[in-house]
Design a protein around this motif. Structure first.
Motif, PDB file in Angstrom:
ATOM      1  N   GLN A   1     -24.942  12.413   8.260  1.00 30.14           N
ATOM      2  CA  GLN A   1     -25.143  11.991   7.006  1.00 30.14           C
ATOM      3  C   GLN A   1     -24.515  13.185   5.676  1.00 30.14           C
ATOM      4  O   GLN A   1     -25.619  13.042   4.936  1.00 30.14           O
ATOM      5  N   ALA A   2     -23.682  13.624   6.153  1.00 30.44           N
ATOM      6  CA  ALA A   2     -23.118  14.590   5.102  1.00 30.44           C
ATOM      7  C   ALA A   2     -21.693  14.923   5.353  1.00 30.44           C
ATOM      8  O   ALA A   2     -21.129  14.812   6.694  1.00 30.44           O
ATOM      9  N   PHE A   3     -21.014  15.044   4.413  1.00 31.53           N
ATOM     10  CA  PHE A   3     -19.569  15.405   4.553  1.00 31.53           C
ATOM     11  C   PHE A   3     -18.836  16.217   3.237  1.00 31.53           C
ATOM     12  O   PHE A   3     -19.858  16.154   2.315  1.00 31.53           O
ATOM     13  N   CYS A   4     -17.978  16.736   3.659  1.00 32.49           N
ATOM     14  CA  CYS A   4     -17.008  17.419   2.363  1.00 32.49           C
ATOM     15  C   CYS A   4     -15.820  16.866   2.414  1.00 32.49           C
ATOM     16  O   CYS A   4     -15.075  16.675   3.068  1.00 32.49           O
ATOM     17  N   ILE A   5     -15.662  16.669   0.967  1.00 37.11           N
ATOM     18  CA  ILE A   5     -14.062  15.959   0.644  1.00 37.11           C
ATOM     19  C   ILE A   5     -13.458  17.427   0.126  1.00 37.11           C
ATOM     20  O   ILE A   5     -13.707  17.771  -1.163  1.00 37.11           O
TER      21      ILE A   5
ATOM     22  N   GLY B   1     -23.558  24.673   6.159  1.00 36.68           N
ATOM     23  CA  GLY B   1     -22.756  24.604   7.387  1.00 36.68           C
ATOM     24  C   GLY B   1     -21.558  23.689   7.650  1.00 36.68           C
ATOM     25  O   GLY B   1     -21.014  23.720   8.379  1.00 36.68           O
ATOM     26  N   LEU B   2     -21.106  23.249   6.168  1.00 40.85           N
ATOM     27  CA  LEU B   2     -19.921  22.431   6.503  1.00 40.85           C
ATOM     28  C   LEU B   2     -18.668  22.993   6.129  1.00 40.85           C
ATOM     29  O   LEU B   2     -18.793  23.899   5.218  1.00 40.85           O
ATOM     30  N   ARG B   3     -17.770  22.831   6.884  1.00 42.01           N
ATOM     31  CA  ARG B   3     -16.444  23.622   6.619  1.00 42.01           C
ATOM     32  C   ARG B   3     -15.860  23.055   5.114  1.00 42.01           C
ATOM     33  O   ARG B   3     -15.842  21.998   4.788  1.00 42.01           O
ATOM     34  N   TYR B   4     -15.323  24.057   4.470  1.00 48.87           N
ATOM     35  CA  TYR B   4     -14.462  23.894   3.093  1.00 48.87           C
ATOM     36  C   TYR B   4     -13.274  24.731   3.155  1.00 48.87           C
ATOM     37  O   TYR B   4     -13.361  25.696   3.676  1.00 48.87           O
TER      38      TYR B   4
ATOM     39  N   MET C   1       0.902  -1.265  -0.065  1.00 48.37           N
ATOM     40  CA  MET C   1      -0.100   0.077  -0.049  1.00 48.37           C
ATOM     41  C   MET C   1       0.791   1.162   0.056  1.00 48.37           C
ATOM     42  O   MET C   1       0.356   2.077  -0.525  1.00 48.37           O
ATOM     43  N   ARG C   2       1.929   1.245   0.463  1.00 50.40           N
ATOM     44  CA  ARG C   2       2.914   2.168   0.517  1.00 50.40           C
ATOM     45  C   ARG C   2       3.412   2.620  -0.879  1.00 50.40           C
ATOM     46  O   ARG C   2       3.817   3.729  -1.220  1.00 50.40           O
ATOM     47  N   ARG C   3       3.130   1.530  -1.790  1.00 49.76           N
ATOM     48  CA  ARG C   3       3.410   1.932  -3.232  1.00 49.76           C
ATOM     49  C   ARG C   3       2.228   2.403  -4.137  1.00 49.76           C
ATOM     50  O   ARG C   3       2.328   2.692  -5.274  1.00 49.76           O
ATOM     51  N   LEU C   4       1.253   2.562  -3.310  1.00 46.78           N
ATOM     52  CA  LEU C   4       0.091   3.116  -4.014  1.00 46.78           C
ATOM     53  C   LEU C   4      -0.075   4.459  -3.768  1.00 46.78           C
ATOM     54  O   LEU C   4      -0.623   5.178  -2.752  1.00 46.78           O
ATOM     55  N   ALA C   5       0.276   5.508  -4.588  1.00 48.05           N
ATOM     56  CA  ALA C   5       0.109   6.653  -4.544  1.00 48.05           C
ATOM     57  C   ALA C   5      -1.308   7.503  -4.530  1.00 48.05           C
ATOM     58  O   ALA C   5      -2.156   6.888  -5.222  1.00 48.05           O
ATOM     59  N   ALA C   6      -1.578   8.279  -3.776  1.00 49.32           N
ATOM     60  CA  ALA C   6      -2.970   8.665  -3.561  1.00 49.32           C
ATOM     61  C   ALA C   6      -2.934  10.321  -3.281  1.00 49.32           C
ATOM     62  O   ALA C   6      -2.073  10.642  -2.510  1.00 49.32           O
ATOM     63  N   THR C   7      -3.711  10.856  -3.784  1.00 47.83           N
ATOM     64  CA  THR C   7      -4.142  12.159  -3.469  1.00 47.83           C
ATOM     65  C   THR C   7      -4.645  12.704  -1.989  1.00 47.83           C
ATOM     66  O   THR C   7      -5.556  11.779  -1.224  1.00 47.83           O
ATOM     67  N   VAL C   8      -4.296  13.437  -1.228  1.00 46.07           N
ATOM     68  CA  VAL C   8      -4.449  13.632   0.180  1.00 46.07           C
ATOM     69  C   VAL C   8      -5.682  14.456  -0.092  1.00 46.07           C
ATOM     70  O   VAL C   8      -5.939  15.499  -0.700  1.00 46.07           O
ATOM     71  N   THR C   9      -6.755  14.115   0.753  1.00 44.14           N
ATOM     72  CA  THR C   9      -8.125  14.952   0.953  1.00 44.14           C
ATOM     73  C   THR C   9      -8.040  15.138   2.385  1.00 44.14           C
ATOM     74  O   THR C   9      -7.369  14.659   3.229  1.00 44.14           O
ATOM     75  N   VAL C  10      -9.022  16.227   2.952  1.00 47.78           N
ATOM     76  CA  VAL C  10      -9.449  16.437   4.173  1.00 47.78           C
ATOM     77  C   VAL C  10     -10.959  16.220   4.008  1.00 47.78           C
ATOM     78  O   VAL C  10     -11.596  17.001   3.472  1.00 47.78           O
ATOM     79  N   VAL C  11     -11.482  15.328   4.977  1.00 51.04           N
ATOM     80  CA  VAL C  11     -12.783  15.097   4.908  1.00 51.04           C
ATOM     81  C   VAL C  11     -13.379  15.924   6.068  1.00 51.04           C
ATOM     82  O   VAL C  11     -12.892  15.937   7.331  1.00 51.04           O
TER      83      VAL C  11
ATOM     84  N   ILE D   1     -20.551   5.882   1.357  1.00 51.76           N
ATOM     85  CA  ILE D   1     -21.150   6.354  -0.155  1.00 51.76           C
ATOM     86  C   ILE D   1     -21.544   7.865   0.093  1.00 51.76           C
ATOM     87  O   ILE D   1     -22.582   7.922   0.733  1.00 51.76           O
ATOM     88  N   GLY D   2     -21.040   8.556  -0.655  1.00 51.23           N
ATOM     89  CA  GLY D   2     -21.507   9.812  -0.741  1.00 51.23           C
ATOM     90  C   GLY D   2     -22.139  10.352  -2.115  1.00 51.23           C
ATOM     91  O   GLY D   2     -21.703  10.214  -3.076  1.00 51.23           O
TER      92      GLY D   2
END
Ligand SMILES: Cc1cc2nc3c(=O)[nH]c(=O)nc-3n(C[C@H](O)[C@H](O)[C@H](O)COP(=O)(O)O)c2cc1C
Length: 166
Positions: free
Chosen positions: A71-75, A110-113, A17-27, A138-139
């Protein structure tokens, strides 16, 4: 390639998994007046019709039960300038202290972005699936903010870096 014994497998899995590059997000999510956020790379596009994605959240994460209830989130997809957010929301800081790093605003729901993110994807949580230590949320996408430019912050081999076209 050798077949791993059970005892080796978890270690080899981590190494793979350390070889699986991924974009960082903040949820981010919210309950009452409290805002919550954490770094996540386990974010995947799911479908375009309807626009939907999934995020895998450890059941031990402080925001796990809140996403479930609210039941709500922001990526918030992170860009090159957001290394300090990766650290802060990845566990270096806790709770509300995390939001002192970066420029945050609130949407109508009201979600922070993150105002200077390459993209902010606002979702309602439509389904969830618990598996072992994690829950797949699942969003369904409600709204998107897109910056003009994007230079993603990638996580790879335990460090952060930049995408380079070949
Ligand atoms: C780059 C990076 C990616 C991460 N990806 C995830 C992820 O996809 N899912 C997850 O549950 N935790 C992930 N984490 C770990 C959480 O961000 C971290 O455990 C955080 O502290 C959890 O929030 P809490 O301390 O409020 O419980 C990641 C951490 C980092 C630094």
């Amino acid at each position: 390639m050798d077949i791993a014994t059970d005892a080796d497998l978890a270690q080899q899995f981590r190494a793979a998994m350390r070889r699986l590059a991924a974009t960082v997000t903040v949820v981010t999510t919210r309950e009452g007046d409290e805002h919550h956020g954490m770094a996540a790379t386990a974010v995947t596009s799911l479908s375009v019709d309807p626009p939907s994605l999934l995020v895998c959240v450890n059941q031990s994460a402080s925001m796990h039960d809140i996403v479930h209830r609210r039941q709500a989130f922001c990526i918030n997809i992170l860009g090159q300038q957001h290394g300090p957010l990766c650290e802060a929301f990845g566990g270096k800081l806790a709770g509300a202290e995390r939001f002192k790093v970066g420029d945050w605003a609130e949407d109508d729901g009201g979600l922070r972005y993150l105002t200077d993110a390459p993209a902010n994807i606002f979702c309602v949580m439509e389904q969830h699936h618990r598996y072992a230590t994690h829950t797949i949320f699942i969003g369904r996408v409600q709204r998107i903010r897109l910056a003009d430019q994007s230079d993603p912050l990638l996580y790879y081999a335990g460090g952060i870096g930049r995408f380079m076209p070949t």
